[in-house]
Scaffold this motif. Structure first.
Motif, PDB file in Angstrom:
ATOM      1  N   GLY A 183       7.302  32.104 -49.367  1.00  0.00           N
ATOM      2  CA  GLY A 183       7.622  33.295 -50.152  1.00  0.00           C
ATOM      3  C   GLY A 183       7.246  33.238 -51.614  1.00  0.00           C
ATOM      4  N   PHE A 184       6.538  32.165 -52.031  1.00  0.00           N
ATOM      5  CA  PHE A 184       6.119  32.076 -53.435  1.00  0.00           C
ATOM      6  C   PHE A 184       4.858  32.908 -53.636  1.00  0.00           C
ATOM      7  N   TRP A 185       4.641  33.352 -54.861  1.00  0.00           N
ATOM      8  CA  TRP A 185       3.363  33.927 -55.233  1.00  0.00           C
ATOM      9  C   TRP A 185       2.371  32.770 -55.393  1.00  0.00           C
ATOM     10  N   CYS A 186       1.081  33.074 -55.300  1.00  0.00           N
ATOM     11  CA  CYS A 186       0.106  32.025 -55.560  1.00  0.00           C
ATOM     12  C   CYS A 186      -1.122  32.601 -56.250  1.00  0.00           C
ATOM     13  N   ALA A 187      -1.893  31.686 -56.839  1.00  0.00           N
ATOM     14  CA  ALA A 187      -3.119  32.091 -57.534  1.00  0.00           C
ATOM     15  C   ALA A 187      -4.214  31.067 -57.279  1.00  0.00           C
ATOM     16  N   MET A 188      -5.440  31.583 -57.274  1.00  0.00           N
ATOM     17  CA  MET A 188      -6.612  30.724 -57.113  1.00  0.00           C
ATOM     18  C   MET A 188      -7.348  30.663 -58.451  1.00  0.00           C
ATOM     19  N   THR A 189      -7.741  29.448 -58.819  1.00  0.00           N
ATOM     20  CA  THR A 189      -8.467  29.266 -60.072  1.00  0.00           C
ATOM     21  C   THR A 189      -9.952  29.133 -59.792  1.00  0.00           C
ATOM     22  N   LEU A 190     -10.733  29.902 -60.545  1.00  0.00           N
ATOM     23  CA  LEU A 190     -12.178  29.960 -60.338  1.00  0.00           C
ATOM     24  C   LEU A 190     -12.856  29.049 -61.352  1.00  0.00           C
ATOM     25  N   TYR A 191     -13.269  27.862 -60.878  1.00  0.00           N
ATOM     26  CA  TYR A 191     -13.908  26.872 -61.760  1.00  0.00           C
ATOM     27  C   TYR A 191     -15.323  26.584 -61.275  1.00  0.00           C
ATOM     28  N   PRO A 192     -16.196  26.188 -62.180  1.00  0.00           N
ATOM     29  CA  PRO A 192     -17.585  25.933 -61.787  1.00  0.00           C
ATOM     30  C   PRO A 192     -17.732  24.802 -60.759  1.00  0.00           C
ATOM     31  N   THR A 193     -16.970  23.704 -60.887  1.00  0.00           N
ATOM     32  CA  THR A 193     -17.168  22.577 -59.958  1.00  0.00           C
ATOM     33  C   THR A 193     -15.902  22.187 -59.201  1.00  0.00           C
ATOM     34  N   MET A 214      -3.338  36.182 -56.492  1.00  0.00           N
ATOM     35  CA  MET A 214      -4.187  36.665 -57.586  1.00  0.00           C
ATOM     36  C   MET A 214      -5.236  35.607 -57.918  1.00  0.00           C
ATOM     37  N   VAL A 215      -6.160  35.935 -58.780  1.00  0.00           N
ATOM     38  CA  VAL A 215      -7.190  34.974 -59.192  1.00  0.00           C
ATOM     39  C   VAL A 215      -7.195  34.862 -60.707  1.00  0.00           C
ATOM     40  N   ASN A 216      -7.597  33.688 -61.198  1.00  0.00           N
ATOM     41  CA  ASN A 216      -7.659  33.485 -62.651  1.00  0.00           C
ATOM     42  C   ASN A 216      -8.831  32.587 -63.010  1.00  0.00           C
ATOM     43  N   SER A 217      -9.148  32.578 -64.309  1.00  0.00           N
ATOM     44  CA  SER A 217     -10.255  31.726 -64.775  1.00  0.00           C
ATOM     45  C   SER A 217      -9.756  30.359 -65.218  1.00  0.00           C
ATOM     46  N   ALA A 218      -8.469  30.275 -65.591  1.00  0.00           N
ATOM     47  CA  ALA A 218      -7.925  29.064 -66.219  1.00  0.00           C
ATOM     48  C   ALA A 218      -8.891  28.527 -67.272  1.00  0.00           C
ATOM     49  N   GLY A 219      -9.588  29.424 -67.944  1.00  0.00           N
ATOM     50  CA  GLY A 219     -10.526  29.001 -68.985  1.00  0.00           C
ATOM     51  C   GLY A 219      -9.830  28.120 -70.007  1.00  0.00           C
ATOM     52  N   ASP A 220     -10.477  27.029 -70.376  1.00  0.00           N
ATOM     53  CA  ASP A 220      -9.866  26.100 -71.346  1.00  0.00           C
ATOM     54  C   ASP A 220     -10.966  25.380 -72.113  1.00  0.00           C
ATOM     55  N   TRP A 221     -10.691  24.158 -72.587  1.00  0.00           N
ATOM     56  CA  TRP A 221     -11.689  23.430 -73.380  1.00  0.00           C
ATOM     57  C   TRP A 221     -12.686  22.688 -72.501  1.00  0.00           C
ATOM     58  N   GLY A 222     -12.455  22.623 -71.192  1.00  0.00           N
ATOM     59  CA  GLY A 222     -13.365  21.937 -70.275  1.00  0.00           C
ATOM     60  C   GLY A 222     -14.340  22.914 -69.640  1.00  0.00           C
ATOM     61  N   PRO A 223     -15.123  22.428 -68.655  1.00  0.00           N
ATOM     62  CA  PRO A 223     -16.040  23.339 -67.965  1.00  0.00           C
ATOM     63  C   PRO A 223     -15.265  24.473 -67.296  1.00  0.00           C
ATOM     64  N   SER A 224     -15.461  25.675 -67.761  1.00  0.00           N
ATOM     65  CA  SER A 224     -14.700  26.831 -67.260  1.00  0.00           C
ATOM     66  C   SER A 224     -15.368  28.089 -67.792  1.00  0.00           C
ATOM     67  N   ASN A 225     -14.972  29.214 -67.238  1.00  0.00           N
ATOM     68  CA  ASN A 225     -15.642  30.474 -67.584  1.00  0.00           C
ATOM     69  C   ASN A 225     -14.609  31.583 -67.713  1.00  0.00           C
ATOM     70  N   PRO A 226     -14.339  32.059 -68.923  1.00  0.00           N
ATOM     71  CA  PRO A 226     -13.327  33.108 -69.075  1.00  0.00           C
ATOM     72  C   PRO A 226     -13.717  34.432 -68.421  1.00  0.00           C
ATOM     73  N   LEU A 227     -14.951  34.533 -67.960  1.00  0.00           N
ATOM     74  CA  LEU A 227     -15.380  35.742 -67.254  1.00  0.00           C
ATOM     75  C   LEU A 227     -15.439  35.510 -65.741  1.00  0.00           C
ATOM     76  N   ALA A 228     -14.692  34.541 -65.260  1.00  0.00           N
ATOM     77  CA  ALA A 228     -14.730  34.216 -63.829  1.00  0.00           C
ATOM     78  C   ALA A 228     -14.099  35.315 -62.975  1.00  0.00           C
ATOM     79  N   VAL A 229     -13.087  36.012 -63.505  1.00  0.00           N
ATOM     80  CA  VAL A 229     -12.464  37.076 -62.698  1.00  0.00           C
ATOM     81  C   VAL A 229     -13.477  38.197 -62.410  1.00  0.00           C
ATOM     82  N   PRO A 230     -14.261  38.650 -63.415  1.00  0.00           N
ATOM     83  CA  PRO A 230     -15.321  39.608 -63.074  1.00  0.00           C
ATOM     84  C   PRO A 230     -16.331  39.066 -62.052  1.00  0.00           C
TER      85      PRO A 230
END
Lengths: 278, 82
Positions: A183-193, A214-230
């Motif tokens: 019954g918990f909510w969950c999210a998937m993080t979209l990362y390059p690798t 839901m989906v998120n970018s989890a964009g941070d200081w490492g390899p990541s993409n703040p436009l991953a949701v689009p």
């Protein structure tokens, strides 16, 4: 299409990123407290960090017309230092009434140690005592399955926890059911690798449906993409999924989950542009 | 909920992408082998990678989940009571 990125560490990103996110349709983000890339030496460092998340960052997001929300905690990696973690947990209540704070997060496990588990449970206790929602980080790579199981065990052992007010993040093929079945909510993080690609996230939606996810970018200081949701939106469109279904995942679901927080005062797009207010 | 795409459409769209990923995999393993014999051939990570590749050739619609589990630590029940 308007979207909400429910997990992105904007303090690690530039104002240009906010601008690009706005142009792609981002109207709101939520930013959990996380590991800065080094272990901080004192609770005072976290106090400053919480001020940044609740004072400066919402203003900076507002310059680009994005509503900024946040979650507070000491992250799982630094929670290995139990005495420091307890000092930080004591600081959190003074920030909980600030207008952009949605709850406690991202708490969780990193290497699945007993110290991390202890601090996780103390964070959960704080959240339920203060009537806060919870956002949970699940471990990386080989630690993820075991750690997600341990997290679910601890949550289920605390009868006060309301699963519908908890989000278990970074789920993948082998952990999505663990979160959803209880019954918990969950999210998937979209990362390059690591974590999910947009294609694998779309696969998971096709297999498990679009409820409480839901989906998120989890964009941070490492390899990541703040436009991953689009990128995910584009992948879903290429597969022929309806705009209604896509919007549910990237907009309606985050709104529904966040709306359980008393501080969530979302204003529909086009109303708040340029005000700097969350 | 399922994919709105047919199997043919999916294959048409992703054939070259999958081919490219197989080539990347082959080239990566070649690179390790070309670099010489320094004991790496006994590295348990290589054995895991081989198991993962073998898993891809098995039937089913849950290969991704099974690959994830292959690379996952074991969960021990009742850990909280210890």
């Amino acid at each position: 299409m308007y979207f909400i990125d429910p997990h992105v560490h904007m303090i690690s990103r530039t104002t240009d990123d906010y601008e690009r996110m706005t142009r792609m349709g981002c109207v709101a983000i939520s930013e959990p407290a996380f590991w800065a890339g080094y272990d901080r030496g004192s609770a005072a460092s976290f106090h400053d960090y919480f001020r940044q998340l609740t004072e400066f960052e919402p203003m900076r997001a507002g310059w680009s017309g994005i509503q900024h929300y946040t979650w507070l905690c000491i992250n799982a990696k630094e929670a290995e230092n139990v005495s420091l973690a307890r000092e930080v947990i004591k600081l959190i209540p003074e920030f909980l009434d600030r207008p952009n704070v949605l709850g406690i997060g991202e708490i969780g496990l990193n290497k699945n140690t007993m110290n991390e588990s202890t601090i996780f449970q103390e964070h959960v206790d704080l959240a339920v005592r203060m009537d806060q929602q919870i956002l949970i980080h699940t471990p990386h790579l080989q630690d993820k399955f075991k750690g997600t199981h341990m997290i679910v065990d601890m949550l289920r052992a605390d009868y006060r926890v309301q699963p519908q007010r908890v989000l278990i993040d970074h789920v993948e093929e082998h952990t999505v059911r663990l979160a959803r079945d209880h019954g918990f909510w969950c999210a998937m993080t979209l990362y390059p690798t690591t974590k999910c690609t947009p294609a694998r996230a779309a696969d998971i939606i096709e297999q498990y449906g679009d409820e409480q996810i839901m989906v998120n970018s989890a964009g941070d200081w490492g390899p990541s993409n703040p436009l991953a949701v689009p990128d995910f939106i584009q992948e879903m469109r290429k597969r022929g999924h309806s705009e209604t279904k896509i919007k549910k995942i990237v907009y309606d679901n985050p709104l529904k989950f966040f709306s359980q927080s008393k501080n969530f005062r979302f204003q529909a797009p086009d109303i708040t542009y340029g005000t700097g207010k969350p | 909920m399922s994919s709105p795409q047919t199997a043919r459409q999916i294959l048409d769209r992703h054939y070259l992408e999958i081919r490219s990923k197989i080539l990347d995999l082959a080239a990566s393993l070649d690179r390790v082998d070309r670099a010489g014999k320094d004991g790496t051939q006994d590295d348990p990570r290589l054995a895991k990678l081989r198991s993962g590749i073998e898993l891809l050739l098995t039937p089913g619609t849950d290969r991704a989940e099974r690959v994830q589990m292959l690379f996952s630590d074991t969960y021990v029940e009742n850990w909280m009571k210890k």
